[in-house]
Write a protein that holds these residues in place. Sequence first.
Motif, PDB file in Angstrom:
ATOM      1  N   ILE A  68     -90.457  30.842  37.739  1.00 21.10           N
ATOM      2  CA  ILE A  68     -90.240  31.756  36.618  1.00 21.10           C
ATOM      3  C   ILE A  68     -91.067  32.995  36.901  1.00 21.10           C
ATOM      4  N   LYS A  69     -90.406  34.130  36.921  1.00 18.16           N
ATOM      5  CA  LYS A  69     -91.146  35.359  37.161  1.00 18.16           C
ATOM      6  C   LYS A  69     -91.053  36.266  35.942  1.00 18.16           C
ATOM      7  N   VAL A  70     -92.070  37.076  35.770  1.00 17.32           N
ATOM      8  CA  VAL A  70     -92.126  38.058  34.691  1.00 17.32           C
ATOM      9  C   VAL A  70     -92.309  39.420  35.338  1.00 17.32           C
ATOM     10  N   THR A  71     -91.400  40.348  35.073  1.00 14.43           N
ATOM     11  CA  THR A  71     -91.472  41.673  35.676  1.00 14.43           C
ATOM     12  C   THR A  71     -91.342  42.749  34.601  1.00 14.43           C
ATOM     13  N   ASN A  72     -91.572  43.986  35.002  1.00 12.48           N
ATOM     14  CA  ASN A  72     -91.366  45.118  34.091  1.00 12.48           C
ATOM     15  C   ASN A  72     -90.076  45.863  34.421  1.00 12.48           C
ATOM     16  N   SER A  73     -89.242  45.298  35.310  1.00 15.91           N
ATOM     17  CA  SER A  73     -88.027  45.990  35.741  1.00 15.91           C
ATOM     18  C   SER A  73     -87.010  46.125  34.619  1.00 15.91           C
ATOM     19  N   SER A  74     -86.882  45.081  33.779  1.00 16.37           N
ATOM     20  CA  SER A  74     -85.910  45.152  32.679  1.00 16.37           C
ATOM     21  C   SER A  74     -86.305  46.233  31.675  1.00 16.37           C
ATOM     22  N   LYS A  75     -87.604  46.376  31.436  1.00 15.90           N
ATOM     23  CA  LYS A  75     -88.095  47.407  30.532  1.00 15.90           C
ATOM     24  C   LYS A  75     -87.811  48.798  31.109  1.00 15.90           C
ATOM     25  N   ARG A  76     -88.029  48.955  32.400  1.00 18.83           N
ATOM     26  CA  ARG A  76     -87.786  50.246  33.055  1.00 18.83           C
ATOM     27  C   ARG A  76     -86.296  50.619  32.979  1.00 18.83           C
ATOM     28  N   LYS A  77     -85.406  49.647  33.246  1.00 15.79           N
ATOM     29  CA  LYS A  77     -83.967  49.904  33.194  1.00 15.79           C
ATOM     30  C   LYS A  77     -83.516  50.241  31.775  1.00 15.79           C
ATOM     31  N   GLN A  78     -84.104  49.559  30.785  1.00 16.90           N
ATOM     32  CA  GLN A  78     -83.762  49.829  29.394  1.00 16.90           C
ATOM     33  C   GLN A  78     -84.186  51.238  28.993  1.00 16.90           C
ATOM     34  N   ASP A  79     -85.386  51.652  29.404  1.00 18.70           N
ATOM     35  CA  ASP A  79     -85.871  53.005  29.103  1.00 18.70           C
ATOM     36  C   ASP A  79     -84.933  54.055  29.683  1.00 18.70           C
ATOM     37  N   ILE A  80     -84.527  53.843  30.921  1.00 18.04           N
ATOM     38  CA  ILE A  80     -83.669  54.812  31.603  1.00 18.04           C
ATOM     39  C   ILE A  80     -82.296  54.868  30.935  1.00 18.04           C
ATOM     40  N   ALA A  81     -81.777  53.703  30.527  1.00 20.17           N
ATOM     41  CA  ALA A  81     -80.466  53.647  29.884  1.00 20.17           C
ATOM     42  C   ALA A  81     -80.466  54.375  28.547  1.00 20.17           C
ATOM     43  N   ILE A 132     -92.582  53.852  33.382  1.00 20.08           N
ATOM     44  CA  ILE A 132     -92.870  52.852  34.428  1.00 20.08           C
ATOM     45  C   ILE A 132     -92.364  53.388  35.762  1.00 20.08           C
ATOM     46  N   SER A 133     -93.256  53.653  36.666  1.00 17.83           N
ATOM     47  CA  SER A 133     -92.881  54.244  37.955  1.00 17.83           C
ATOM     48  C   SER A 133     -92.674  53.190  39.041  1.00 17.83           C
ATOM     49  N   GLU A 134     -93.375  52.068  38.942  1.00 19.27           N
ATOM     50  CA  GLU A 134     -93.260  51.016  39.948  1.00 19.27           C
ATOM     51  C   GLU A 134     -92.982  49.669  39.286  1.00 19.27           C
ATOM     52  N   THR A 135     -92.154  48.870  39.982  1.00 18.82           N
ATOM     53  CA  THR A 135     -91.838  47.535  39.482  1.00 18.82           C
ATOM     54  C   THR A 135     -92.940  46.561  39.856  1.00 18.82           C
ATOM     55  N   GLU A 136     -93.427  45.855  38.850  1.00 19.28           N
ATOM     56  CA  GLU A 136     -94.449  44.841  39.076  1.00 19.28           C
ATOM     57  C   GLU A 136     -93.874  43.470  38.773  1.00 19.28           C
ATOM     58  N   THR A 150    -101.214  35.141  28.442  1.00 12.02           N
ATOM     59  CA  THR A 150    -101.064  35.328  29.889  1.00 12.02           C
ATOM     60  C   THR A 150    -100.031  36.382  30.233  1.00 12.02           C
ATOM     61  N   TYR A 151     -99.031  36.539  29.360  1.00 13.72           N
ATOM     62  CA  TYR A 151     -97.927  37.463  29.649  1.00 13.72           C
ATOM     63  C   TYR A 151     -97.744  38.464  28.504  1.00 13.72           C
ATOM     64  N   PRO A 152     -98.640  39.423  28.393  1.00  8.55           N
ATOM     65  CA  PRO A 152     -98.557  40.416  27.306  1.00  8.55           C
ATOM     66  C   PRO A 152     -97.308  41.291  27.386  1.00  8.55           C
ATOM     67  N   GLU A 153     -96.733  41.441  28.582  1.00 14.78           N
ATOM     68  CA  GLU A 153     -95.520  42.251  28.711  1.00 14.78           C
ATOM     69  C   GLU A 153     -94.348  41.627  27.957  1.00 14.78           C
ATOM     70  N   ILE A 154     -94.314  40.290  27.905  1.00 12.46           N
ATOM     71  CA  ILE A 154     -93.278  39.619  27.127  1.00 12.46           C
ATOM     72  C   ILE A 154     -93.527  39.831  25.633  1.00 12.46           C
ATOM     73  N   ILE A 190     -80.862  35.292  37.793  1.00  9.07           N
ATOM     74  CA  ILE A 190     -80.599  35.034  36.379  1.00  9.07           C
ATOM     75  C   ILE A 190     -81.796  35.431  35.520  1.00  9.07           C
ATOM     76  N   GLN A 191     -81.521  36.220  34.502  1.00  8.31           N
ATOM     77  CA  GLN A 191     -82.535  36.569  33.505  1.00  8.31           C
ATOM     78  C   GLN A 191     -82.365  35.661  32.288  1.00  8.31           C
ATOM     79  N   VAL A 192     -83.479  35.318  31.664  1.00 11.27           N
ATOM     80  CA  VAL A 192     -83.463  34.416  30.514  1.00 11.27           C
ATOM     81  C   VAL A 192     -84.189  35.053  29.330  1.00 11.27           C
TER      82      VAL A 192
END
Length: 296
Positions: free
Chosen positions: A3-16, A23-27, A44-48, A155-157
């Motif tokens: 299970i991974k947690v990234t900021n990519s979905s947030k970045r794509k949503q902002d751009i859309a 967010i300049s880089e995907t973590e 542990t996962y404040p981004e969520i 797959i995103q959940v």
Amino acid sequence: MVIKVTNSSKRKQDIAICETSTISETEERIMENFPVDLEDFFSTYPEICERNLEFTATPNKPLKRDGVLFITQRRQATSDIRENPKVQILGSHAAMTCHIVVMRHTESYVASIGHFDNFSCWQFGDESSAHKEGLKVMMEEIEFLSKGDLEEGHIQVSVFGGYTDERGEAAKNSMALLSALHESDRLLEMVHFCVGPYNTCKDKQGKNTAILIGIAMDLRSQIIFPASFPWNNFEDFSTQLRDRVLRRTGQGKILDDDDKHKTKLSTFKPKALRNPKTYKNLENSVCDEESKAKLN
């Protein structure tokens, strides 16, 4: 399983929405240790947590019946808008201690939704959990329909529901789902885990209640949003129950086969989420009764 947690979905949503993002880089972070409880997970996962707050701050959108494939408690459905454009939105509601799980493939856009209740998740132990079976079905159907796009994405959940109830039943459900996802053999990206304190507010009497009324996903835009289904009221639900009884007893029907028409072009039809042990016991019971009837 990962299970991974990234900021990519947030970045794509902002751009859309805003055509730009701070967010300049995907973590990316991997869930290495399973959390002790929900508090441990959220710390542990404040981004969520941030995404949860953004989601519940969005007003509920009332939806019409047209184009919506609505599922009730203990049911699941997978849809690919490329093969069946009649299903434009997947949705479900009334997840108090229940949970609604939404999965989507990042490249094929195939999506699946499941409504998991809090009764069957631990009654026969972890190894016979309906959660594991239901999530497995959702992932397998997404993978089958994704075909050539499968290896190009993942797959995103997102999980919604489970307010903070007095008995703690919803928290058990939340942890059972998280455990089932963690023990899967797929790579999954957790986007939302909007449960517990992130789906709880006070009602007029000062008691805890759920913030979210329902959840929906637009298959074209791939946006998940809070939703309400005004047509799915008590009267409508009662009519559905009467129709189901009439059909099962061979007395006809009072409703059109709306969902069957919507999913006629779909490879996978909506189905019940069964606890494998419960279903096996039911099958054995039916076989025993049939055998006794033949002997008599």
